[in-house]
Design a protein around this motif. Structure first.
Motif, PDB file in Angstrom:
ATOM      1  N   LEU A 126      72.799  25.651  57.137  1.00 27.95           N
ATOM      2  CA  LEU A 126      73.075  24.742  58.248  1.00 27.95           C
ATOM      3  C   LEU A 126      74.266  23.834  57.967  1.00 27.95           C
ATOM      4  N   GLY A 127      74.392  23.342  56.735  1.00 24.50           N
ATOM      5  CA  GLY A 127      75.521  22.477  56.416  1.00 24.50           C
ATOM      6  C   GLY A 127      76.842  23.201  56.555  1.00 24.50           C
ATOM      7  N   GLU A 128      76.890  24.429  56.025  1.00 20.66           N
ATOM      8  CA  GLU A 128      78.135  25.203  56.094  1.00 20.66           C
ATOM      9  C   GLU A 128      78.474  25.576  57.532  1.00 20.66           C
ATOM     10  N   LEU A 129      77.470  25.955  58.298  1.00 26.14           N
ATOM     11  CA  LEU A 129      77.715  26.341  59.688  1.00 26.14           C
ATOM     12  C   LEU A 129      78.185  25.142  60.510  1.00 26.14           C
ATOM     13  N   ASN A 130      77.600  23.989  60.268  1.00 30.06           N
ATOM     14  CA  ASN A 130      78.029  22.795  60.981  1.00 30.06           C
ATOM     15  C   ASN A 130      79.482  22.462  60.644  1.00 30.06           C
ATOM     16  N   ALA A 131      79.826  22.518  59.347  1.00 27.04           N
ATOM     17  CA  ALA A 131      81.201  22.221  58.953  1.00 27.04           C
ATOM     18  C   ALA A 131      82.172  23.220  59.568  1.00 27.04           C
ATOM     19  N   MET A 133      81.795  24.934  62.362  1.00 24.36           N
ATOM     20  CA  MET A 133      81.927  24.688  63.798  1.00 24.36           C
ATOM     21  C   MET A 133      82.880  23.522  64.061  1.00 24.36           C
ATOM     22  N   HIS A 134      82.831  22.497  63.232  1.00 24.82           N
ATOM     23  CA  HIS A 134      83.731  21.364  63.409  1.00 24.82           C
ATOM     24  C   HIS A 134      85.173  21.739  63.094  1.00 24.82           C
ATOM     25  N   ARG A 135      85.359  22.804  62.313  1.00 25.10           N
ATOM     26  CA  ARG A 135      86.720  23.286  62.025  1.00 25.10           C
ATOM     27  C   ARG A 135      87.192  24.284  63.075  1.00 25.10           C
ATOM     28  N   GLY A 136      86.375  24.556  64.088  1.00 24.52           N
ATOM     29  CA  GLY A 136      86.773  25.452  65.159  1.00 24.52           C
ATOM     30  C   GLY A 136      86.307  26.882  64.996  1.00 24.52           C
ATOM     31  N   ARG A 137      85.561  27.186  63.928  1.00 19.80           N
ATOM     32  CA  ARG A 137      85.067  28.549  63.721  1.00 19.80           C
ATOM     33  C   ARG A 137      83.727  28.729  64.426  1.00 19.80           C
ATOM     34  N   THR A 138      83.501  29.918  64.942  1.00 17.97           N
ATOM     35  CA  THR A 138      82.235  30.200  65.633  1.00 17.97           C
ATOM     36  C   THR A 138      81.519  31.417  65.059  1.00 17.97           C
ATOM     37  N   ASP A 139      82.109  32.094  64.074  1.00 20.04           N
ATOM     38  CA  ASP A 139      81.462  33.274  63.495  1.00 20.04           C
ATOM     39  C   ASP A 139      80.472  32.859  62.423  1.00 20.04           C
ATOM     40  N   SER A 140      79.479  33.703  62.193  1.00 21.61           N
ATOM     41  CA  SER A 140      78.477  33.428  61.156  1.00 21.61           C
ATOM     42  C   SER A 140      78.369  34.560  60.145  1.00 21.61           C
ATOM     43  N   ASP A 141      79.168  35.604  60.320  1.00 19.14           N
ATOM     44  CA  ASP A 141      79.036  36.786  59.466  1.00 19.14           C
ATOM     45  C   ASP A 141      79.400  36.513  58.015  1.00 19.14           C
ATOM     46  N   SER A 142      80.206  35.498  57.760  1.00 14.64           N
ATOM     47  CA  SER A 142      80.655  35.230  56.390  1.00 14.64           C
ATOM     48  C   SER A 142      79.654  34.397  55.603  1.00 14.64           C
ATOM     49  N   TYR A 143      78.519  34.044  56.214  1.00 17.09           N
ATOM     50  CA  TYR A 143      77.520  33.225  55.549  1.00 17.09           C
ATOM     51  C   TYR A 143      76.249  34.041  55.295  1.00 17.09           C
ATOM     52  N   PHE A 144      75.695  33.877  54.129  1.00 18.69           N
ATOM     53  CA  PHE A 144      74.494  34.616  53.749  1.00 18.69           C
ATOM     54  C   PHE A 144      73.271  33.811  54.191  1.00 18.69           C
ATOM     55  N   ILE A 145      72.898  33.993  55.454  1.00 16.05           N
ATOM     56  CA  ILE A 145      71.794  33.236  56.034  1.00 16.05           C
ATOM     57  C   ILE A 145      70.480  33.938  55.709  1.00 16.05           C
ATOM     58  N   GLU A 146      69.555  33.154  55.140  1.00 13.81           N
ATOM     59  CA  GLU A 146      68.263  33.706  54.745  1.00 13.81           C
ATOM     60  C   GLU A 146      67.144  32.981  55.490  1.00 13.81           C
ATOM     61  N   GLU A 276      81.342  14.778  38.037  1.00 14.78           N
ATOM     62  CA  GLU A 276      81.653  16.185  38.271  1.00 14.78           C
ATOM     63  C   GLU A 276      80.789  16.809  39.349  1.00 14.78           C
ATOM     64  N   LEU A 277      79.549  16.357  39.490  1.00 11.87           N
ATOM     65  CA  LEU A 277      78.666  16.940  40.495  1.00 11.87           C
ATOM     66  C   LEU A 277      79.266  16.869  41.899  1.00 11.87           C
ATOM     67  N   ARG A 278      80.050  15.851  42.158  1.00 13.00           N
ATOM     68  CA  ARG A 278      80.635  15.693  43.493  1.00 13.00           C
ATOM     69  C   ARG A 278      81.631  16.801  43.824  1.00 13.00           C
ATOM     70  N   ASP A 279      82.128  17.495  42.808  1.00 13.66           N
ATOM     71  CA  ASP A 279      83.143  18.532  43.025  1.00 13.66           C
ATOM     72  C   ASP A 279      82.571  19.949  43.018  1.00 13.66           C
ATOM     73  N   LEU A 280      81.285  20.080  42.782  1.00  7.86           N
ATOM     74  CA  LEU A 280      80.687  21.411  42.702  1.00  7.86           C
ATOM     75  C   LEU A 280      80.157  21.827  44.067  1.00  7.86           C
ATOM     76  N   GLU A 281      80.682  22.935  44.587  1.00  5.15           N
ATOM     77  CA  GLU A 281      80.326  23.349  45.941  1.00  5.15           C
ATOM     78  C   GLU A 281      78.920  23.934  46.042  1.00  5.15           C
TER      79      GLU A 281
END
Length: 329
Positions: A126-131, A133-146, A276-281
């Motif tokens: 959900l976090g990645e999809l929300n981000a 969408m705010h960048r203008g992307r609407t596809d979900s195929d690049s995310y491993f949704i479980e 360092e934790l703040r920089d780990l994706e």
């Protein structure tokens, strides 16, 4: 009934005692407030405890040591607005027959809710999809949704939070392994989808959630050897205490990207800006808010028990000596 509120005056106490909650307490008792704005020393608490029936504590309060209890000639109830009373109550409190209550079980409900919400946010991306969408992307195929359904979940430690979390998991077709050397063999009988197991098995799950209390025995319980047992692509969740995990060992694993983590607790709080934790994706970070930010209901539950004490009714949020001994310190 004489009540002493030992929490110092200030913004934190106002969070726990908004006007309506403060008025409720004052309507059922003669209340003395710590108006100093500073945490009392044990000596200052001792000077004020005589003639008090109920002592209300919270964050920023001293422990009721034997010296304090010795002066507490009328004290019958210690009511803590936080969760753990490990550093507030004492052997002397229990030896004196003083009842102890806290908002531990109420706070645990909120933490368990957080755990479920954070895990679902992760597995559904959900976090990645929300981000995106705010960048203008609407596809979900690049995310491993479980899905959480059909997952294996390992709980390291059970406790009150873990039990509430298990209640939430009834809605999902999951298999849960629990490692907790302090529970009885029949403690999980009401959860047919749960098995009591050893630490290695619990750590080998797809999702590992840490719920042990911080005690001298559990500090550093998960080091490099234990963390290496967590599978690749798994999710590690810590809403307990950071000190249960060896920080360098966890950082090594997270740097490698071998598994992801949800962390609400840290060795240094607040987490430094340059940590360092703040920089780990592969790490989802929140600032120790699993249960502690939802404050008025914690106080209300304690006041409920103060009313029960006044009326001679059984207390609902009692902390036994045995439970106190196992609480986070």
């Amino acid at each position: 009934m004489n009540v002493l509120v030992a929490m110092p005056n200030g913004a934190l106490r106002e969070d726990f005692f908004p006007p309506q909650t403060k008025s409720r307490l004052e309507s059922i008792a003669d209340v003395t407030w710590n108006e100093s704005g500073e945490e009392w020393s044990q000596r200052e608490l001792r000077d004020r405890i005589q003639g008090i029936d109920v002592c209300v504590t919270g964050w920023g309060c001293p422990q009721l040591t034997a010296d304090v209890v010795d002066r507490a000639d009328d004290l019958e109830l210690l009511a803590h607005t936080g969760g753990s009373v490990a550093t507030i109550a004492s052997e002397a409190v229990y030896d004196a027959g003083i009842d102890v209550v806290s908002a531990n079980d109420v706070m645990a409900e909120y933490v368990a809710e957080y755990v479920l919400g954070a895990i679902l946010t992760h597995v559904r991306c959900l976090g990645e999809l929300n981000a995106a969408m705010h960048r203008g992307r609407t596809d979900s195929d690049s995310y491993f949704i479980e899905s959480l359904h059909d997952s294996t979940i390992g709980l390291v430690g059970l406790g009150t939070i873990g039990r509430f979390f298990l209640e939430h998991l009834r809605s999902f077709d999951v298999t849960v392994d629990v490692y907790d050397p302090y529970i009885d063999d029949d403690a999980l009988g009401e959860f047919p989808f749960v098995t009591r197991t050893d630490l290695e098995t619990a750590l080998s799950s797809e999702i590992v959630s840490l719920h042990a209390a911080r005690t001298p025995e559990t500090i550093g319980m998960l080091d490099a050897e234990e963390l290496a047992q967590i599978p690749d692509d798994a999710l590690f969740v810590n809403t307990a205490r950071a000190e249960l995990v060896v920080e360098d060992a966890l950082l090594d694993e997270l740097r490698s990207g071998r598994f992801s983590a949800i962390l609400d607790v840290f060795h240094e709080e607040p987490l430094p800006d340059d940590h360092e934790l703040r920089d780990l994706e592969n790490v989802f970070l929140t600032p120790h808010v699993g249960g502690s930010q939802i404050r008025p209901p914690l106080t209300e539950s304690v006041i409920d028990d103060i009313e029960r004490y006044r009326d001679g009714a059984p207390l609902e949020h009692g902390i036994s000596r045995g439970a106190w001994e196992l609480m986070t310190r």
